[in-house]
Write a protein that holds these residues in place. Structure first.
Motif: not given
Length: 470
Positions: A327-341
């Motif tokens: 995945g790309n930068n967008q995938d990586g950042t989305e994944r982090l936030w979905r897990h935090i939230i």
């Protein structure tokens, strides 16, 4: 009247009671200081007696081996990172890794002697992270160390040591296939597997040496493997061994296993999720192979599965970076936030190029996550697992966690507009938005409850909208 013997006995009993009380107090204090599931909400961690959310990003896997480690740790602290992954791996991915065993003048290794450089680096990492209150999640074994190009030069390969032969060990000169095929006998040695006593004694000695360093500290978590597909007995053995050694040292530790399967609903992951008596937490990093709504839904499925006996769910490897495989930068950042939230106890950007590491993008997102946690008590929040409080929402448009009647935190991965149901609430609510990429809050107005409230985020930005009563 009391006899002299009776008085002496009473004094001895009083002294023993005082000693026992002091021991209990010291033990309780030590247990409170260590990293452990939070007493009031075991889905999260506590450290030094206080709840903590673990967030991180770093540039390597075997972090203790890297040059300028202290400076890298300071970079993390500066943006609010408090969590690293540290594999005990020794494979030569760069030119600075060393093996844990002593190399003899003839070029062979002696598995009965240590390479003090390896262990001094490890001790330094433990000390420096402890000083900075950075939690260390160790992976004891990594299957990639013992297969493909990494096996021919490894000290455990019989041609490279003075301790055993191919015939004695059961090893082959090469294991060219992907380690997921489980052709390497290294991972079948324990007593309830093939009971390979020739190799097992060196493995046990290695783990005990590791523990001689880590058990001095309170900020260490233990994961048995990196994304393993080995037999269940392998990880179970080492988990029990580490807990036993800790108990012998008068300590308690938390252990887990990390499975290879990308699907969190697979039988592999149930070996951890369904065994709280063995594993104190679960690492579900492989969920980061998934994207979008599926990524969220699978994680929420895991939370529901362990709801009767909640434990921390860690994600020590968040994949996704431009130029990488996952995945790309967008995938990586989305994944982090979905897990935090979504209620994860930890989230960390994986090392480049499979993840963002601690580059400028990662730093901004880590800093913004800390800014959210300063205003929003996520440990006492409830993720809206099925987005019941959001309407006019498309898949992967927005994700919500909330403290009923008080605060609602909505994450927009890429802009959008949704309706938040405040019909059952009363009073005024303040709306703020956090531009995650720039780490800046902005007031977005006020609204009255008792209705559905439309929330809009600008397109092309990671945005966090916080709706707070008062």
């Amino acid at each position: 009247m009391l006899t002299e013997k009776t008085r002496v006995n009473q004094i001895v009993i009083i002294a023993l009671c005082a000693t026992a009380i002091a021991w209990i107090a010291d033990t309780a204090a030590a247990d409170d200081a260590r990293i452990r599931p939070y007493a009031e909400n075991p889905s999260y961690w506590q450290y030094k007696g206080k709840p903590v959310v673990l967030i991180g990003g770093s540039k390597d896997d075997s972090l203790f081996q890297i040059p300028q480690l202290k400076e890298h740790l300071d970079e993390m602290v500066a943006v609010g990172a408090n969590y690293i992954r540290n594999t005990m791996s020794d494979r030569p991915d760069h030119d600075f890794e060393v093996y844990p065993y002593k190399k003899l003048p003839d070029g062979k290794y002696d598995l009965d002697q240590w390479n003090e450089e390896y262990w001094q680096r490890f001790e330094n990492m433990l000390r420096w992270t402890g000083e900075r209150s950075i939690i260390v999640q160790i992976e004891v074994w990594d299957r990639f160390d013992h297969s493909t190009k990494n096996w021919p030069p490894h000290p455990y390969n019989p041609k490279n040591n003075i301790n055993y032969t191919y015939e004695q060990s059961g090893f082959a000169p090469e294991y060219p296939d992907h380690p997921g095929r489980n052709q390497q006998p290294f991972f079948f040695t324990t007593p309830k597997q093939r009971n390979n006593t020739v190799i097992y004694k060196y493995q046990e000695r290695f783990v005990d040496k590791m523990l001689s360093h880590t058990l001095k500290y309170n900020h260490v978590l233990y994961c048995m493997d990196n994304e393993t597909s080995a037999q269940e007995a392998w990880g179970a053995h080492w988990a029990a061994h580490i807990k036993r050694r800790a108990a012998e040292a008068g300590k308690q530790v938390c252990v887990t296993e990390m499975w290879d399967a990308w699907d969190l609903k697979s039988d592999e992951h149930k070996r951890t999720l369904d065994h709280p008596e063995r594993y104190d937490f679960a690492d579900v990093s492989q969920n980061n192979q998934k994207k979008g709504q599926e990524h969220w839904d699978n994680f929420q499925w895991v939370r529901a599965r362990i709801a009767q006996q909640p434990r921390p769910l860690n994600t020590v490897k968040t994949y996704g970076a431009d130029g990488g495989k996952y995945g790309n930068n967008q995938d990586g950042t989305e994944r982090l936030w979905r897990h935090i939230i979504g209620g994860a106890a930890s989230a960390r950007f994986h090392r480049p190029d499979s993840g963002l590491g601690l580059n400028d993008i990662a730093k901004a997102h880590i800093k913004s996550a800390r800014m959210l946690l300063e205003k929003f008590d996520i440990i006492n929040a409830t993720p809206d697992a099925q987005s019941k409080l959001l309407s006019n929402r498309t898949a992967n448009e927005a994700y919500l966690t909330f403290i009923k009647d008080k605060q609602y935190a909505i994450y927009f991965p890429n802009g959008g507009s949704v309706d938040l149901d405040l019909a059952a609430q009363k009073g005024a609510y303040k709306i703020e938005s956090l531009n995650i990429g720039t780490s800046k809050w902005q007031e977005a107005g006020r609204t009255e409850a008792g209705k559905k409230v439309t929330l809009t985020a600008p397109e092309g930005k990671h945005t966090l909208v916080l709706v707070s009563a008062g």
